[in-house]
Design an enzyme around this catalytic site. Structure first.
Site, PDB file in Angstrom:
ATOM      1  N   LYS A  38       5.783  -3.223   0.943  1.00 56.11           N
ATOM      2  CA  LYS A  38       5.157  -3.704  -0.120  1.00 56.11           C
ATOM      3  C   LYS A  38       6.190  -4.451  -0.997  1.00 56.11           C
ATOM      4  O   LYS A  38       6.370  -4.246  -2.220  1.00 56.11           O
ATOM      5  CB  LYS A  38       4.302  -2.577  -1.184  1.00 56.11           C
ATOM      6  N   ASP A  68       0.858   8.012   5.241  1.00 56.56           N
ATOM      7  CA  ASP A  68      -0.148   8.977   4.845  1.00 56.56           C
ATOM      8  C   ASP A  68      -1.504   8.419   4.857  1.00 56.56           C
ATOM      9  O   ASP A  68      -2.295   8.728   5.633  1.00 56.56           O
ATOM     10  CB  ASP A  68       0.163   9.909   3.788  1.00 56.56           C
ATOM     11  N   ASP A  81      -4.504   7.979   8.127  1.00 62.74           N
ATOM     12  CA  ASP A  81      -6.060   8.393   7.613  1.00 62.74           C
ATOM     13  C   ASP A  81      -6.893   7.373   8.295  1.00 62.74           C
ATOM     14  O   ASP A  81      -8.095   7.548   8.881  1.00 62.74           O
ATOM     15  CB  ASP A  81      -6.138   8.908   6.266  1.00 62.74           C
ATOM     16  N   ASP A 108      -1.324  -3.672   1.947  1.00 64.09           N
ATOM     17  CA  ASP A 108      -2.791  -3.847   1.726  1.00 64.09           C
ATOM     18  C   ASP A 108      -3.508  -4.532   3.003  1.00 64.09           C
ATOM     19  O   ASP A 108      -4.559  -4.311   3.561  1.00 64.09           O
ATOM     20  CB  ASP A 108      -2.948  -4.556   0.659  1.00 64.09           C
TER      21      ASP A 108
END
Ligand code: NAI
Ligand code: MG
Length: 338
Positions: free
Chosen positions: A177, A234, A238, A210
């Site tokens: 980012k 992390d 998921d 994003d």
């Protein structure tokens, strides 16, 4: 057959149900496994006042390989308690967390994506970023420090490029980012890019986190290897895990300077613990990662992975992946295929 030393840390909740299945699978394919049982987690903290006793650290150190289930961690600060998995990652400098996802068809046998199946690997930096645990109040401000170093970014990138170089597509996406965090994530991105110069055969892409999240949810098959910082890894892993059958299937391996700790991505799952319905696949596939990357036994790792996917394809599914099988049923099916 060489002896494999394995420290077994079931931990809390479903960890105690799925880890024994993974141990049986290792014993089945690798034969000579010497087990050292060790304790860690919330129950251990309640009993001993320590979530990660010295004996456990010693056992991991001497075995060099560990299979860790999951621990329950309170979401409020409890004096004296620190998550053992975060402690272990720091203690053994387990700076890389490997999280592969392979597409799993639905219970009806239908794939949810057309074209090539999802087969990706997220390489998550494991020691830095927001997980260094420097959180404090400064007057009215609640502050968390996010530390990224050039050297840690370089070593995680090196592992990611090496792994990408062994895969068919040889493609690596650096996720960051840096538009909002040019100092920290700029350091990460630039370090990773510089490492890439030594891997001319690997095609490098770059994505903001994003956008990466959106693409992992919509076009996951376009990814091969992703390298990213701790928190982003992390969360993104998921998201990716959904394509692989979800939390019950997702495996992980922590590696660094010689010690390796395999752990399913899921937690202690208190909502289903003690019912013999947890999916053992995540734990078993994590054991396969130990075989592949720590013990350098790729044939045995392939056999385990094939058996897990074949068992599921033949309809032996736990509830989380659309079936009615028990933990034991699925483990037994996998063992019988082996
Ligand atoms: P969780 O991963 O334990 O559960 C999330 C959801 O996935 C639940 O619906 C659960 O039933 C399901 N699930 C998890 N493992 C499964 C399995 N093997 N088979 C089928 N379904 C499964 O995450 P949650 O609920 O956010 O956290 C519960 C506890 O676990 C907390 O105390 C948390 O701190 C801890 N935790 C520990 C981790 C670790 O030890 N590495 C990682 C994540 C959470
Ligand atoms: Mg997680």
């Amino acid at each position: 057959m060489k002896q494999l030393d394995l420290c077994v840390i079931p931990g809390d909740g479903v960890g105690r149900e799925v880890i024994p299945c993974a141990v049986e699978v290792l014993q089945c394919v690798a034969g000579n496994v010497r087990l050292v049982e060790a304790d860690a987690g919330w129950d251990c903290f309640i009993r001993n006042g320590n979530a990660l006793p010295d004996e456990t650290i010693h056992a991991i150190e001497t075995c060099t390989a560990a299979l860790f289930g999951a621990v329950s961690s309170p979401s409020k600060k409890v004096e004296g308690y620190r998550s053992p998995i975060v402690q272990m990652r720091q203690r053994f400098d387990l700076y890389a967390n490997l999280r592969p996802t392979r597409e799993l068809a639905g219970a009806d046998g239908m794939r949810r994506i057309s074209g090539a199946p999802v087969d990706l690997l997220i390489v998550r930096e494991n020691t830095q970023g927001l997980y260094i645990g420097r959180e404090y109040m400064r007057g009215d401000e609640a502050v968390a420090e996010r530390v990224i170093t050039h050297s840690a970014s370089e070593r995680i990138a090196k592992i990611a490029f090496e792994l990408a170089n062994t895969r068919a597509r040889r493609q690596l996406t650096i996720v960051h980012k840096a538009n909002i965090l040019p100092v920290t994530d700029g350091t990460f991105r630039d370090s990773a890019r510089a490492v890439g110069a030594a891997f001319p055969e690997v095609k490098i892409n770059e994505l903001l986190v994003d956008t990466a999240a959106m693409l992992l949810a919509s076009k996951p098959q376009q990814f091969d290897v992703i390298v990213t910082t701790n928190l982003f890894g992390d969360i993104l892993s998921d998201v990716a895990s959904v394509w692989g059958g979800g939390m019950g299937v997702a495996p992980a391996l922590n590696i660094g300077q010689g010690v390796a700790i395999a752990e399913p991505v899921h937690g202690s799952a208190p909502d289903i613990a003690g019912k013999d319905i947890a999916n053992p696949s995540g734990a078993i596939l994590s054991a396969a990662l130990l075989l592949r990357y720590h013990w350098h036994m790729p044939d045995e790792a392939d056999r385990v992975e094939r058996a897990v996917y074949a068992a599921i394809d033949q309809g032996v599914r736990t509830a989380d992946i659309g079936g009615q099988a028990s933990t034991r049923d699925l483990a037994d099916k996998i063992l019988s295929l082996l």
